[in-house]
Scaffold this active site. Structure first.
Site, PDB file in Angstrom:
ATOM      1  N   ALA B  32       6.175 -11.700  -0.363  1.00 19.68           N
ATOM      2  CA  ALA B  32       5.581 -11.784  -1.688  1.00 19.68           C
ATOM      3  C   ALA B  32       4.759 -10.523  -1.908  1.00 19.68           C
ATOM      4  CB  ALA B  32       4.684 -13.000  -1.769  1.00 19.68           C
ATOM      5  N   THR B  33       4.672 -10.089  -3.144  1.00 21.98           N
ATOM      6  CA  THR B  33       4.072  -8.773  -3.349  1.00 21.98           C
ATOM      7  C   THR B  33       2.787  -8.742  -4.163  1.00 21.98           C
ATOM      8  OG1 THR B  33       5.901  -8.483  -4.831  1.00 21.98           O
ATOM      9  CG2 THR B  33       6.010  -7.342  -2.756  1.00 21.98           C
ATOM     10  N   THR B  34       2.779  -8.117  -5.318  1.00 23.17           N
ATOM     11  CA  THR B  34       1.504  -7.652  -5.854  1.00 23.17           C
ATOM     12  C   THR B  34       0.609  -8.737  -6.467  1.00 23.17           C
ATOM     13  OG1 THR B  34       2.766  -5.722  -6.435  1.00 23.17           O
ATOM     14  CG2 THR B  34       0.530  -5.828  -7.281  1.00 23.17           C
TER      15      THR B  34
END
Lengths: 313, 255
Positions: B32-34
């Protein structure tokens, strides 16, 4: 003559039941009743910190009478049980029925095996999606579970108060009506002169059907006073500014009595609980002799057998 | 968590042994990112994009990475999705459990420290590649202000001021926030800044998802104020995203 006397099991159970009942009857009553938008709980409790009514899980609440330390233990165990279940499986897998069964096991085991039964009586209530799905379980000191409908009164002069609630209760009461009935009942005990209990002396909470996740909400101060003053009927009362999440910390922690085991010991008979224990010990004589002499009010709630679930209230 | 550790240790993330070798654990779990967070006048905001990746593939277009930790705080995470989701679930549970047992809310510092401890419990997994980096933001009821806490995978807790971001796209998002964030912004302005920051992150980071106008998937944006946690409606985010796209189209196709 130090021979141990034979005590029949019937006598033993009866003594324990009498002992527990006496302890429970000494405190103040809790009224639990269904209203059109959920389930309401009310009791007379001047303490703002030591609760007799509390949240267990999203849709489940707990109310108890008796010894504070004993039911507080049960409450914490219940919260743990519920949170662990909900974490292991899913939030929807935590049900009042499961919890009531777990409590019944605990209470039953303690009643049989420990030297002293728990002097508590509890209600586990769950608000469903519809009124028909509401569940109210009443558990007594010996682990008996009763599946109740519409209302429950326990502790203190439960039977007398129960009659009072029964007269006034009907389906689809508004929250204001339900609370006024409950408070009128709470004030009706002790002889025939009804008292009015102020909002500040009450602990009131509701499980609201329409709240999204956590249905439990405490009603305090102004919200409660408005509801009791009969103006605050209907939905406007229910939607009033919630005092919900930080239940205790926006109020000054009042004159709590943390040192005392029983938060709800009525002032006149603040005898500590070691005293009646003398009764059951000398059980082979005539244990029923001393109860009428020391405390008259006990005669009310008593029923003959220890396992009567109290079917009609 | 202490109770779990005593009674059901196998249910805690940190206590599982990993099979040695075999595959690179980092490829096991989608990433999962930002996540970005910023303060505004009267609260704090947290926003996260909706993409999870596994290597060069998109594992999910609609994952949610920003959650209410309790009524007055929000938590988001970047890193291993499976571990992160479990961490969040356990954290939510723990806060609620504390609240029910004690009858009062934990202080915001208390919540932030608790999250640090839980993260430290995950250190063995982080060492093997399954790291998760949360971002925690909440409204401090004692100080009447929104606050942000960032973490490192070993459980270090750092308080951030004004704004912060974590995850692979955070470099770009932070750059955007540096230019766009203003002291004394209201919640609405903050939502705009957050969506724009995520837009920039998605623009340059392949692991961050931008607004998906075809599937109508937009970032999760939530504010925490004295009124509690509130998730901004998807339609509102769609409107803001649209507005940003228009602005940029006008400014020139490079931006």
């Amino acid at each position: 003559m130090n021979m141990p006397f034979y005590v029949s099991p019937e006598q033993l159970m009866k003594d324990r039941a009498d002992f527990a009942r006496k302890g429970i009857a000494r405190g103040r009553s809790v009224v639990v009743l269904a209203y059109d938008g959920g389930i309401a709980f009310a009791t007379e409790n001047p303490s703002r910190a030591l609760h007799k009514i509390s949240e267990i899980y999203d849709r489940i609440a707990f109310a108890a009478v008796g010894k504070y330390n004993e039911f507080e233990n049960l409450r914490v165990a219940g919260v743990r049980y519920a949170d662990m279940r909900g974490y292991s499986y899913d939030r929807s897998d935590v049900t009042a029925r499961g919890l009531a069964n777990a409590y019944a096991q605990t209470l039953g085991t303690v009643f049989i095996t420990e030297s002293k039964p728990l002097e508590v009586e509890i209600v586990v209530a769950e608000v469903g999606a519809e009124a028909a799905d509401d569940q109210i379980y009443r558990l007594t000191y010996d682990g008996t579970v009763a599946d109740e409908h519409s209302f429950v009164v326990m502790g203190g002069q439960a039977e007398q108060l129960g009659r009072r609630v029964k007269e006034g209760w009907r389906e689809d009461m508004s929250l204001g009506e339900a609370l006024r009935l409950a408070v009128a009942a709470l004030g009706s005990g002790e002889g025939s002169s009804p008292r009015t209990i102020e909002a500040a002396q009450l602990e009131v909470a509701v499980l609201e059907r329409d709240r999204p996740r956590r249905a439990f909400r405490r009603l305090t101060r102004q919200v409660l006073a408005d509801l009791l003053a009969e103006g605050g009927e209907g939905p406007s009362g229910a939607a009033a500014p919630a005092d919900d999440l930080p239940p205790a910390d926006d109020l000054p922690v009042g004159p709590a009595t943390p040192g005392m085991g029983t938060a709800d010991t009525a002032p006149p008979d603040g005898v500590d609980s070691t005293e009646p224990e003398a009764g059951p010990k000398s059980s082979d004589e005539s244990p029923t002799d001393e109860s009428p002499t020391e405390e008259k009010p006990d005669a009310g709630p008593d029923k003959s057998s220890g396992t009567t679930p109290g079917a009609d209230h | 968590m202490d109770f779990l550790a005593e009674h059901a240790p196998d249910r805690l993330p940190g206590n599982r042994s990993m099979p040695a070798g075999m595959t690179d654990p980092a490829t096991l779990s989608p990433h999962a990112t930002t996540i970005v967070a910023m303060t505004f006048d009267g609260g704090v905001l947290m926003a996260g994009d909706r993409r999870a990746t596994a290597g060069n593939m998109i594992a999910s277009r609609s994952i949610e990475k920003v959650f209410p930790a309790d009524e007055y705080s929000a938590v988001g995470f970047a890193g291993s999705a499976g571990i992160g989701l479990e961490l969040v679930r356990l954290f939510q549970l723990e806060l609620e459990h504390y609240e029910k047992i004690e009858g009062s809310l934990l202080s915001l510092n208390g919540k932030a420290n608790r999250l640090a401890t839980m993260l430290r419990g995950n250190l063995p997994m982080a060492m093997q590649g399954l790291a998760v980096v949360p971002l925690f933001a909440g409204y401090d009821l004692d100080k009447d202000t929104g606050r942000i806490f960032s973490y490192d995978p070993t459980g270090g807790r750092y308080e951030e001021h004004e704004h912060h971001g974590v995850g692979s796209g955070s470099v770009f998002a932070r750059g955007a926030m540096k230019k766009l964030w203003r002291r004394g912004m209201d919640a609405e302005a903050a939502v705009h800044v957050a969506v724009e920051a995520l837009y920039d992150a998605a623009d340059d980071d392949s692991a961050t998802g931008g607004p998906d106008t075809v599937r109508r998937i937009f970032p999760v944006v939530a504010t925490v104020s004295v009124d509690g946690y509130q998730r901004i409606e998807s339609a509102e985010i769609a409107r803001v995203a649209e507005q940003i796209a228009d602005e940029r189209r006008e400014r020139g196709s490079i931006a």
